[in-house]
Design an enzyme around this catalytic site. Structure first.
Site, PDB file in Angstrom:
ATOM      1  N   HIS A 191       5.718  -6.322   0.734  1.00  0.00           N
ATOM      2  CA  HIS A 191       6.391  -7.564   1.133  1.00  0.00           C
ATOM      3  C   HIS A 191       7.275  -8.028  -0.016  1.00  0.00           C
ATOM      4  CE1 HIS A 191       2.588  -8.421   3.794  1.00  0.00           C
ATOM      5  NE2 HIS A 191       3.361  -7.496   4.323  1.00  0.00           N
ATOM      6  N   ASN A 232       0.833  -1.205   0.000  1.00  0.00           N
ATOM      7  CA  ASN A 232       0.000   0.000   0.000  1.00  0.00           C
ATOM      8  C   ASN A 232       0.864   1.250   0.000  1.00  0.00           C
ATOM      9  OD1 ASN A 232       0.540   0.120   3.056  1.00  0.00           O
ATOM     10  ND2 ASN A 232      -0.647  -1.780   2.838  1.00  0.00           N
ATOM     11  N   SER A 243      -8.542  -1.215   1.914  1.00  0.00           N
ATOM     12  CA  SER A 243      -8.157  -2.582   2.292  1.00  0.00           C
ATOM     13  C   SER A 243      -8.751  -3.609   1.331  1.00  0.00           C
ATOM     14  CB  SER A 243      -8.665  -2.859   3.710  1.00  0.00           C
ATOM     15  OG  SER A 243      -8.349  -4.170   4.103  1.00  0.00           O
ATOM     16  N   GLY A 244      -7.939  -4.561   0.895  1.00  0.00           N
ATOM     17  CA  GLY A 244      -8.444  -5.729   0.190  1.00  0.00           C
ATOM     18  C   GLY A 244      -8.979  -5.480  -1.209  1.00  0.00           C
ATOM     19  N   ASP A 269      24.222   5.948  -3.194  1.00  0.00           N
ATOM     20  CA  ASP A 269      23.484   7.096  -3.726  1.00  0.00           C
ATOM     21  C   ASP A 269      22.137   7.277  -3.021  1.00  0.00           C
ATOM     22  OD1 ASP A 269      25.468   7.457  -5.662  1.00  0.00           O
ATOM     23  OD2 ASP A 269      24.281   6.587  -7.292  1.00  0.00           O
ATOM     24  N   TYR A 324      20.380  15.587  -7.344  1.00  0.00           N
ATOM     25  CA  TYR A 324      18.952  15.358  -7.543  1.00  0.00           C
ATOM     26  C   TYR A 324      18.080  16.226  -6.636  1.00  0.00           C
ATOM     27  CZ  TYR A 324      19.952  11.522 -10.615  1.00  0.00           C
ATOM     28  OH  TYR A 324      20.380  10.769 -11.666  1.00  0.00           O
ATOM     29  N   SER A 362      -6.504   0.651   4.413  1.00  0.00           N
ATOM     30  CA  SER A 362      -5.534  -0.439   4.499  1.00  0.00           C
ATOM     31  C   SER A 362      -5.314  -0.876   5.933  1.00  0.00           C
ATOM     32  CB  SER A 362      -4.202   0.054   3.917  1.00  0.00           C
ATOM     33  OG  SER A 362      -3.145  -0.785   4.319  1.00  0.00           O
ATOM     34  N   SER A 363      -5.123  -2.176   6.144  1.00  0.00           N
ATOM     35  CA  SER A 363      -4.885  -2.669   7.503  1.00  0.00           C
ATOM     36  C   SER A 363      -3.556  -2.163   8.067  1.00  0.00           C
ATOM     37  CB  SER A 363      -4.936  -4.197   7.524  1.00  0.00           C
ATOM     38  OG  SER A 363      -3.991  -4.724   6.621  1.00  0.00           O
ATOM     39  N   ASP A 364      -2.723  -1.562   7.225  1.00  0.00           N
ATOM     40  CA  ASP A 364      -1.454  -0.992   7.689  1.00  0.00           C
ATOM     41  C   ASP A 364      -1.562   0.500   7.974  1.00  0.00           C
ATOM     42  OD1 ASP A 364       0.322  -3.358   7.410  1.00  0.00           O
ATOM     43  OD2 ASP A 364      -0.306  -3.216   5.320  1.00  0.00           O
TER      44      ASP A 364
END
Lengths: 220, 220, 220, 220
Positions: D97, D29, D45-46, D120, D214, D74-76
């Site tokens: 993951h 996510n 979520s899902g 970098d 950058y 999201s569950s996170d």
């Protein structure tokens, strides 16, 4: 034609097997149990994934006998049928020879639960079933007996590949995708040392939370 | 233009080599024997896979001499021609440097039959042929001599890559796809230990059943 | 706008870097020397591969100074410029951090020539150049000095990645694709044992034949 | 509907997670902090990646409570919220993951800085945070405490996966892509021996130059 919606669902889900690289050529198959419970829709044998259509799917009874369809059912139909006969809560079954899961299966080694995502989805290790020849009920028996002792919706069949179950065809496909994902990650982790264990209590907490949050029942 | 249908088939099958990641740049080639048996259609040399068309395919005789085509035939044409000359039952030949098969070939090591899918398709190990230089019949001789002692439709040529045969170009492509698939799975299995053997009797049972179910003859 | 054809070629070739998975995000770059020899076209810095167009390419002189373009040139421009200044036969340069080549580079280890395809393309091992910091001529010096002692059109820069050269931008891209391909295959071969060596005489024969058949000169 | 532009950006960036193979099924996510600083947009979520739209994104406050949206966040979400509360300079957070990063995390091992691209982007090793259960602030605390001691915008959470931060959602996505890229390359390098170290002074020089060139600030 019977079961048009389930034919459509099962046909379409095969695209997830190719998307995630779980299958080569025509290996791998998905089935879904029909409402009522005594029929299931399954991939025809030897048809390429590009050519699958709802109409090319075949319908079998729980003995694995062809009920409707122009093609022969998948050569793994007996294993699907046995699973549906003995696990009434299962409405979807998936079989693949996905690379990393099959590699664990070739060594006859269960995948240890060393990832939180694995605790979430599988509630512990992914177990290994026996070596079994195709052509009778041996593979089905091995699937059902092995899953009985685990919360995992996936079982590695020794020297063969992986079977997954779910309360819907989509849930079984998700289990097949996640099984290969964790089989690969744990393999890669093990290549350079030993993964750290997760405490059994923590596995239980993760599994219980995930199954509730996502509204899924055990095994499904 | 001769052989329009076979040109179309052979051209189109090259898309399977890129789909399954068996080839890089212009490496790899497919050929198909024409009805009648004394000509074959093969990929032109150095043409990219995106640019292959039925018209760009070339036609050779069984000595590997160009019969029709605007491009030079594949630099591996001599090996294809030798195989067709000495194996009358073969109607398709495929050559790739696919990663895992070529890695086994670089070590000069046969792939052991530790997967049921490998017993099905290859009937045992995938053998290794000799080191041979391009430019004469040495590669073709190595292919034919090595396959003579095995049921496998695939042979790993030492330090080189893989050649597969079939009773059609499509069957040879399937063998190339499955060869890389099992080469990878057995490699991954071996990275963390020894795969469990499958008993020779069981390999025979699996092979016999698969070849009958799918109507395929030995080697093809 | 100067050099429209070369801008188009260099822009389009970047699609090969993503197709073969040689680059992540905006890493990696291709340049091509202009007819006349004292200018080259190169990727702009920090622009994503999806957004590259012939117009967004930039033109530099052989000191790496911007001659034309709305963007800054690639941060690796100095290494490209140094190579063009010191290797007049080079008309294309490619730089990537492709995974397997960079892994050999991280160990400072040359890739041994144990595949016939590697003998064909590289004429021996793919050598390793020194560790060098960006921001001056150190990387360019390392590239040129290392390639001087080898037939390989690819050099692994220690802890960094790979640079390849060619007599055209396309030839340099081919070398980058083939470098990663053989880096991966030899890596995989080495994971389970020692690859068999190819005799130096055979490497010479393969290289000489391939360079003649394909009309390519040494290094290019 | 609030925040239409940020919804569009966050929704669209999820395509980078699938493009680079960092996620399976609905795992992973991205979130982005809204101008003003006290709200953020995050994946629901899902929901599958194919079905994500700007409208399906949800808006939360910095306690992780849903402010707007038809789906659950999201569950996170709690980990994202904690990070925004305690790192005011962070405007984007990504969680995956991804295979190689998660494999290092499963062993609880930091990724050593042996590639110039890693110097970098990450300015040193990619560190490992503690094992933490989902469902409270433990994951967020682990992320913030671990990142405090490092220049890396990525942290491996033990037995779990990777979290990355940035001064924009896009910068956090770039960090997630580059984290997996270097996790894989260093893994591959380590499979056949020890990568050569880069001197700490050189890591500093590379990091300082890259962040200036950058225009990026430390951690972002």
């Amino acid at each position: 034609m019977m079961l048009p919606e389930l034919r459509e669902t099962v046909s379409r889900l095969h695209a997830e097997l190719t998307r995630y690289g779980l299958v080569a050529w025509t290996a791998g198959n998905i089935s879904g149990r029909a409402p009522g419970g005594d029929l299931f829709v399954i991939k025809p044998s030897g048809v390429s994934y590009d050519e699958l259509t709802p109409e090319s799917m075949v319908v079998c009874d729980l003995d694995g006998e062809l009920v409707e369809g122009d093609h022969s059912p998948s050569s793994d139909t007996a294993a699907h049928a046995y699973t549906y006969r003995h696990m009434p809560e299962v409405n979807g079954v998936v079989h693949t020879h996905s690379t990393y899961a099959s590699a664990w299966a070739a060594r006859g080694e269960a995948i240890p639960c060393v990832l939180t995502a694995m605790a979430d989805e599988f509630g512990g290790e992914i177990p290994v079933g026996p070596f079994a020849l195709i052509g009778g009920d041996d593979i089905g028996k091995g699937i059902v007996a092995t899953l009985a002792g685990h919360r995992s919706p996936a079982v590695l069949m020794q020297n063969h590949g992986v079977f997954t179950i779910g309360d819907s065809p989509k849930a079984a496909v998700k289990a097949a995708v996640m099984c290969e994902d964790v089989a690969r990650t744990v393999h890669v982790a093990r290549q350079l040392g030993e993964p750290l264990p997760i405490a059994p209590d923590d596995i239980d907490r993760l599994y219980d939370r995930y199954q509730n949050v996502y509204g899924q029942r055990s095994h499904l």
